[in-house]
Design a protein around this motif. Structure first.
Motif, PDB file in Angstrom:
ATOM      1  N   LEU A   1      -7.604   3.925   6.770  1.00  0.00           N
ATOM      2  CA  LEU A   1      -7.812   4.575   7.866  1.00  0.00           C
ATOM      3  C   LEU A   1      -9.016   5.152   7.935  1.00  0.00           C
ATOM      4  O   LEU A   1      -9.940   5.024   8.873  1.00  0.00           O
ATOM      5  CB  LEU A   1      -6.699   5.299   8.521  1.00  0.00           C
ATOM      6  CG  LEU A   1      -5.271   4.696   8.900  1.00  0.00           C
ATOM      7  CD1 LEU A   1      -4.350   5.755   9.251  1.00  0.00           C
ATOM      8  CD2 LEU A   1      -5.565   3.815   9.982  1.00  0.00           C
ATOM      9  N   ASN A   2      -9.417   6.203   6.860  1.00  0.00           N
ATOM     10  CA  ASN A   2     -10.737   6.892   6.682  1.00  0.00           C
ATOM     11  C   ASN A   2     -11.835   5.749   6.744  1.00  0.00           C
ATOM     12  O   ASN A   2     -12.852   6.428   6.956  1.00  0.00           O
ATOM     13  CB  ASN A   2     -10.514   7.539   5.408  1.00  0.00           C
ATOM     14  CG  ASN A   2      -9.568   8.644   5.533  1.00  0.00           C
ATOM     15  OD1 ASN A   2      -9.020   9.282   4.381  1.00  0.00           O
ATOM     16  ND2 ASN A   2      -9.080   9.285   6.782  1.00  0.00           N
TER      17      ASN A   2
ATOM     18  N   VAL B   1      -8.892  11.817   9.393  1.00  0.00           N
ATOM     19  CA  VAL B   1      -7.498  11.350   9.549  1.00  0.00           C
ATOM     20  C   VAL B   1      -6.769  11.884   8.204  1.00  0.00           C
ATOM     21  O   VAL B   1      -6.967  11.329   7.154  1.00  0.00           O
ATOM     22  CB  VAL B   1      -7.072   9.796   9.598  1.00  0.00           C
ATOM     23  CG1 VAL B   1      -5.582   9.587   9.423  1.00  0.00           C
ATOM     24  CG2 VAL B   1      -7.636   9.466  10.988  1.00  0.00           C
ATOM     25  N   GLU B   2      -5.583  12.600   8.471  1.00  0.00           N
ATOM     26  CA  GLU B   2      -4.920  13.227   7.389  1.00  0.00           C
ATOM     27  C   GLU B   2      -3.511  13.501   7.717  1.00  0.00           C
ATOM     28  O   GLU B   2      -3.267  13.477   9.060  1.00  0.00           O
ATOM     29  CB  GLU B   2      -5.526  14.551   6.779  1.00  0.00           C
ATOM     30  CG  GLU B   2      -5.858  15.536   7.677  1.00  0.00           C
ATOM     31  CD  GLU B   2      -6.536  16.707   7.060  1.00  0.00           C
ATOM     32  OE1 GLU B   2      -6.349  17.748   7.756  1.00  0.00           O
ATOM     33  OE2 GLU B   2      -7.079  16.555   6.121  1.00  0.00           O
ATOM     34  N   HIS B   3      -2.576  14.115   6.908  1.00  0.00           N
ATOM     35  CA  HIS B   3      -1.520  14.552   7.079  1.00  0.00           C
ATOM     36  C   HIS B   3      -1.290  15.420   8.472  1.00  0.00           C
ATOM     37  O   HIS B   3      -2.083  16.164   8.385  1.00  0.00           O
ATOM     38  CB  HIS B   3      -0.625  15.317   6.060  1.00  0.00           C
ATOM     39  CG  HIS B   3      -0.335  14.166   5.137  1.00  0.00           C
ATOM     40  ND1 HIS B   3       1.195  13.844   4.599  1.00  0.00           N
ATOM     41  CD2 HIS B   3      -0.869  13.514   3.937  1.00  0.00           C
ATOM     42  CE1 HIS B   3       1.062  12.818   3.637  1.00  0.00           C
ATOM     43  NE2 HIS B   3      -0.191  12.853   3.200  1.00  0.00           N
TER      44      HIS B   3
ATOM     45  N   ALA C   1       0.941  -1.259  -0.008  1.00  0.00           N
ATOM     46  CA  ALA C   1      -0.028  -0.017   0.153  1.00  0.00           C
ATOM     47  C   ALA C   1       0.989   1.435  -0.002  1.00  0.00           C
ATOM     48  O   ALA C   1       1.881   1.285   0.701  1.00  0.00           O
ATOM     49  CB  ALA C   1      -1.070   0.127   1.305  1.00  0.00           C
ATOM     50  N   SER C   2       0.372   2.101  -0.870  1.00  0.00           N
ATOM     51  CA  SER C   2       1.008   3.489  -0.860  1.00  0.00           C
ATOM     52  C   SER C   2       0.544   4.492   0.552  1.00  0.00           C
ATOM     53  O   SER C   2      -0.259   3.901   1.104  1.00  0.00           O
ATOM     54  CB  SER C   2       0.723   4.339  -2.018  1.00  0.00           C
ATOM     55  OG  SER C   2      -0.662   4.533  -2.069  1.00  0.00           O
ATOM     56  N   LEU C   3       1.170   5.395   0.821  1.00  0.00           N
ATOM     57  CA  LEU C   3       0.738   6.238   1.775  1.00  0.00           C
ATOM     58  C   LEU C   3      -0.917   6.721   1.712  1.00  0.00           C
ATOM     59  O   LEU C   3      -1.467   6.672   2.583  1.00  0.00           O
ATOM     60  CB  LEU C   3       1.596   7.444   1.868  1.00  0.00           C
ATOM     61  CG  LEU C   3       1.094   8.702   2.966  1.00  0.00           C
ATOM     62  CD1 LEU C   3       1.041   8.131   4.319  1.00  0.00           C
ATOM     63  CD2 LEU C   3       2.362   9.693   2.853  1.00  0.00           C
TER      64      LEU C   3
ATOM     65  N   HIS D   1       6.191   3.355   7.819  1.00  0.00           N
ATOM     66  CA  HIS D   1       7.216   4.433   8.156  1.00  0.00           C
ATOM     67  C   HIS D   1       6.749   5.670   7.665  1.00  0.00           C
ATOM     68  O   HIS D   1       6.450   6.663   8.298  1.00  0.00           O
ATOM     69  CB  HIS D   1       8.452   4.204   7.839  1.00  0.00           C
ATOM     70  CG  HIS D   1       9.677   5.355   8.099  1.00  0.00           C
ATOM     71  ND1 HIS D   1      10.897   5.251   7.620  1.00  0.00           N
ATOM     72  CD2 HIS D   1       9.447   6.063   8.928  1.00  0.00           C
ATOM     73  CE1 HIS D   1      11.455   6.149   8.240  1.00  0.00           C
ATOM     74  NE2 HIS D   1      10.824   6.805   8.978  1.00  0.00           N
ATOM     75  N   ALA D   2       6.324   5.647   6.276  1.00  0.00           N
ATOM     76  CA  ALA D   2       5.761   6.914   5.803  1.00  0.00           C
ATOM     77  C   ALA D   2       4.349   7.321   6.517  1.00  0.00           C
ATOM     78  O   ALA D   2       4.389   8.537   6.702  1.00  0.00           O
ATOM     79  CB  ALA D   2       5.370   6.630   4.274  1.00  0.00           C
ATOM     80  N   LEU D   3       3.593   6.381   6.886  1.00  0.00           N
ATOM     81  CA  LEU D   3       2.497   6.696   7.522  1.00  0.00           C
ATOM     82  C   LEU D   3       2.385   7.391   8.973  1.00  0.00           C
ATOM     83  O   LEU D   3       1.934   8.460   9.183  1.00  0.00           O
ATOM     84  CB  LEU D   3       1.409   5.412   7.814  1.00  0.00           C
ATOM     85  CG  LEU D   3      -0.052   5.655   8.304  1.00  0.00           C
ATOM     86  CD1 LEU D   3      -0.620   6.806   7.354  1.00  0.00           C
ATOM     87  CD2 LEU D   3      -0.778   4.530   8.376  1.00  0.00           C
ATOM     88  N   ALA D   4       3.342   6.748   9.607  1.00  0.00           N
ATOM     89  CA  ALA D   4       3.808   7.326  11.048  1.00  0.00           C
ATOM     90  C   ALA D   4       4.312   8.727  10.921  1.00  0.00           C
ATOM     91  O   ALA D   4       4.075   9.732  11.638  1.00  0.00           O
ATOM     92  CB  ALA D   4       4.712   6.485  11.791  1.00  0.00           C
ATOM     93  N   ASP D   5       5.244   8.749   9.811  1.00  0.00           N
ATOM     94  CA  ASP D   5       5.872  10.296   9.736  1.00  0.00           C
ATOM     95  C   ASP D   5       4.793  11.318   9.146  1.00  0.00           C
ATOM     96  O   ASP D   5       4.853  12.494   9.564  1.00  0.00           O
ATOM     97  CB  ASP D   5       6.861  10.152   8.641  1.00  0.00           C
ATOM     98  CG  ASP D   5       7.905  11.248   8.640  1.00  0.00           C
ATOM     99  OD1 ASP D   5       8.269  11.752   9.701  1.00  0.00           O
ATOM    100  OD2 ASP D   5       8.263  11.744   7.414  1.00  0.00           O
ATOM    101  N   ALA D   6       4.112  10.951   8.193  1.00  0.00           N
ATOM    102  CA  ALA D   6       3.125  11.675   7.587  1.00  0.00           C
ATOM    103  C   ALA D   6       1.927  12.018   8.629  1.00  0.00           C
ATOM    104  O   ALA D   6       1.531  13.344   8.793  1.00  0.00           O
ATOM    105  CB  ALA D   6       2.252  11.126   6.632  1.00  0.00           C
TER     106      ALA D   6
END
Length: 173
Positions: A97-98, A157-159, A88-90, A117-122
């Protein structure tokens, strides 16, 4: 649940996988991975989060990680094996999650890198202590987990919506 409902997302990367001559989706855990999965299970138990739902990739290594880790929990949440978590992409992860039902307060997601990692960071608009620095320095090694807290609807849920409340790797124990 209202717009000010506190929620938590725990992101768990599968433990160390082996590299046998099988399709990537079918790769099992390595011996070290089984040990890491048990260690992360103990960490999840220590967090004492009563998960309402676990979303787990359909890949063999994620299912094995979850099976071993879940043995350490006093309450095993409903588990949905979600094929969209694999590769899955970010954007796809945020979309998943939405879709989370609003009655879910605490969600566990067992997936893969680079997505976890990308999701945690975003999602981490803020961080407690040195969690964001450790995430940045260490990356998101196998069997790592990140705890993110936010308030509101899953559809929101978003950046930057969350606070990185915890970050743990097997090297931390």
């Amino acid at each position: 649940m209202s717009a000010d409902t506190p929620r938590r997302i725990v992101l768990l990367r599968h433990a160390k996988a082996d590299w046998p001559q099988v399709a990537d989706h079918d790769r099992p855990l390595a011996d070290r991975g089984r040990q890491e999965a048990a260690a992360v299970g103990l960490k999840l138990a220590e967090l004492d989060i009563d998960f309402d739902l676990a979303l787990c990739s359909t890949a063999t290594r994620t299912r094995e990680t979850w099976k071993i880790a879940a043995q350490h929990l006093s309450h095993r949440p409903k588990t949905v094996h979600e094929e969209r978590l694999y590769e899955a992409s970010l954007g796809e992860l945020i979309a998943l999650l939405n879709e989370t039902p609003e009655e879910v307060s605490d969600l566990l997601v067992i997936g893969h890198n680079p997505g976890m990692h990308a999701l945690a960071d975003a999602l981490a608009g803020r961080a407690e202590g040195d969690t964001l620095q450790r995430l940045t320095l260490r990356g998101f090694p196998p069997a790592s987990l990140a705890v993110l807290a936010f308030t509101g609807s899953w559809k929101s849920v978003e950046h930057g919506v969350g606070t990185l409340a915890g970050f743990w790797t097997p090297q931390d124990h």
